[in-house]
Design a protein around this motif. Structure first.
Motif, short mmCIF file in Angstrom:
data_model
loop_
_atom_site.label_atom_id
_atom_site.label_comp_id
_atom_site.label_asym_id
_atom_site.label_seq_id
_atom_site.Cartn_x
_atom_site.Cartn_y
_atom_site.Cartn_z
N ASP A 19 6.31 2.29 -0.17
CA ASP A 19 4.87 2.37 0.13
C ASP A 19 4.58 3.32 1.28
O ASP A 19 3.59 4.06 1.24
CB ASP A 19 4.33 0.98 0.45
CG ASP A 19 4.29 0.06 -0.77
OD1 ASP A 19 4.34 0.59 -1.90
OD2 ASP A 19 4.23 -1.17 -0.58
N GLU A 20 5.42 3.30 2.30
CA GLU A 20 5.20 4.19 3.45
C GLU A 20 5.32 5.65 3.03
O GLU A 20 4.51 6.50 3.44
CB GLU A 20 6.21 3.87 4.55
CG GLU A 20 6.01 4.70 5.81
CD GLU A 20 7.02 4.36 6.89
OE1 GLU A 20 6.97 5.00 7.97
OE2 GLU A 20 7.87 3.47 6.67
N ARG A 22 4.80 6.89 0.05
CA ARG A 22 3.64 7.24 -0.78
C ARG A 22 2.44 7.62 0.07
O ARG A 22 1.63 8.46 -0.32
CB ARG A 22 3.28 6.08 -1.71
CG ARG A 22 4.31 5.85 -2.82
CD ARG A 22 3.95 4.67 -3.71
NE ARG A 22 4.95 4.49 -4.74
CZ ARG A 22 5.01 5.17 -5.87
NH1 ARG A 22 4.07 6.08 -6.13
NH2 ARG A 22 5.97 4.97 -6.74
N GLU A 23 2.37 7.06 1.26
CA GLU A 23 1.27 7.38 2.16
C GLU A 23 1.47 8.74 2.81
O GLU A 23 0.59 9.59 2.76
CB GLU A 23 1.13 6.30 3.23
CG GLU A 23 -0.03 6.52 4.17
CD GLU A 23 -0.23 5.37 5.15
OE1 GLU A 23 -0.97 5.56 6.12
OE2 GLU A 23 0.38 4.29 4.94
N TRP A 24 2.65 8.97 3.43
CA TRP A 24 2.80 10.24 4.14
C TRP A 24 3.07 11.43 3.23
O TRP A 24 2.97 12.58 3.66
CB TRP A 24 3.81 10.15 5.29
CG TRP A 24 5.24 9.79 5.03
CD1 TRP A 24 5.86 8.64 5.42
CD2 TRP A 24 6.26 10.58 4.39
NE1 TRP A 24 7.19 8.65 5.06
CE2 TRP A 24 7.47 9.83 4.43
CE3 TRP A 24 6.28 11.84 3.79
CZ2 TRP A 24 8.67 10.30 3.90
CZ3 TRP A 24 7.48 12.32 3.25
CH2 TRP A 24 8.65 11.56 3.30
N GLN A 26 1.09 12.46 1.25
CA GLN A 26 -0.21 13.12 1.17
C GLN A 26 -0.58 13.89 2.44
O GLN A 26 -1.63 14.51 2.52
CB GLN A 26 -1.29 12.06 0.88
CG GLN A 26 -1.03 11.28 -0.40
CD GLN A 26 -2.01 10.15 -0.60
OE1 GLN A 26 -3.20 10.38 -0.80
NE2 GLN A 26 -1.54 8.91 -0.55
#
Length: 340
Positions: A19-20, A22-24, A26
């Motif tokens: 999940d982490e 997938r955030e960074w 972007q």
């Protein structure tokens, strides 16, 4: 994909995105992802991982170190490539056949890696093997500059035939030192004239056919006090190589040879200020986050973007399952096995 986001290339933890990540992924400071053996299980899993990365950010470059020999991140389901020194030995026996096989090896590597989802591999090694450096050794084609130019040139042509960029390393040459820059900062006391007579020859003669060049974490004490990757003098010389219009990509800034420049943020700034277009920060998630913050603060320049776009894969990516009966691929595998 019509552009590249930022100027940091880093890695991910496992075979799937968390999940982490997938955030960074972007983060506009991010320019690419490099895959390591821990990320890879099979060609199908690798392709799915690359597709997942691109579904989040389709501007990212995806790269791998897939040279052959001991530096081959994906081993299952693809050709086990020999070290490039095997082609150098073959060249001594049958130069014409060795050149053909070097070309075909580049094509095969690019075809397989494109099918698995990446844009490019950090290859070929253009260093000379002077039987001194544990970091190079049989990764190099030869100790003879002419042989390296001939074989690496054919290999580059093979990559290009399959639509893949070539990234030469490690400018201006890592083969003349006795230490490994993964572990420390090596020093080479040869003069610029001596380097131009040997180690620089492959870079100077092949520059126009390379889409990227990676400088070495080596300090050439007769030329500059800074290691090549942090030296504006060296990188200005690199940028001025004949017909070179590609990207300058730092070697991994987490390596011990890069720590001379300071903490992660200082290393990132030093590499960018010296002239790198893309910086690698691997195997250290916090260091990679610091590097991305440096890019967020400074941004990327249009010229950097132009250089980085040359690293994108040209053409389509048919899955490897569709190539199992490819006659050329089978023939090359047989000829490579005969080198061992």
């Amino acid at each position: 994909m019509d552009g590249v986001s930022g100027a940091v290339m880093c890695d991910i933890a496992g075979t799937e995105l968390n999940d982490e990540e997938r955030e960074w992924l972007q983060d506009p400071a991010l320019g690419g992802i490099i895959l390591f053996a821990r990320n890879l299980v099979s060609p199908a899993q690798m392709r799915a991982l690359c597709n997942d990365i691109r579904a989040i950010n389709d501007q990212l470059l995806i790269a791998i170190d897939q040279e052959g020999g001991r530096v081959q991140r994906l081993r299952e389901g693809v050709t086990r490539l020999p070290p490039m020194a095997a082609l150098g030995r073959f060249w001594q026996q049958d130069p014409e056949a060795a050149v053909v096989l070097a070309h075909d090896t580049g094509w095969l590597l690019a075809t397989e890696m494109a099918a698995c989802g990446v844009d490019f591999s950090f290859a070929p090694v253009l260093d000379l093997d002077d039987a001194r450096c544990p970091a190079i050794g049989n990764r190099a084609f030869s100790s003879d500059p002419a042989a390296v130019v001939t074989l690496a040139g054919a290999f580059i042509d093979g990559l290009s035939e399959a639509g893949m960029a070539a990234v030469g390393k490690h400018f201006p040459g890592h083969g003349g030192v006795t230490l490994d820059s993964h572990l420390t900062l090596p020093e080479d006391d040869r003069s610029l004239a001596e380097l131009r007579a040997r180690d620089l020859v492959p870079f100077e003669q092949l520059a126009g056919r390379l889409s990227g060049i990676m400088p070495a974490h080596v300090r050439f004490t007769a030329v500059d006090t800074q290691p090549a990757g942090f030296s504006s003098r060296w990188l200005d010389m690199l940028r001025a190589l004949p017909d070179f219009a590609g990207a300058i990509i730092s070697d991994d800034l987490s390596m011990q040879g890069a720590h001379v420049a300071g903490d992660a943020a200082a290393r990132a700034r030093a590499a960018l200020q010296a002239g790198c277009d893309l910086i690698l920060m691997c195997n250290d998630a916090e260091a990679a986050a610091q590097a991305r913050r440096v890019i967020d603060d400074s941004g990327t320049l249009p010229l950097q973007q132009k250089h980085l776009r040359r690293l994108q894969l040209a053409g389509t990516r048919p899955p490897l399952s569709k190539l199992t009966d490819d006659a050329r691929l089978k023939d090359i595998r047989v000829r490579l096995q005969q080198l061992e």
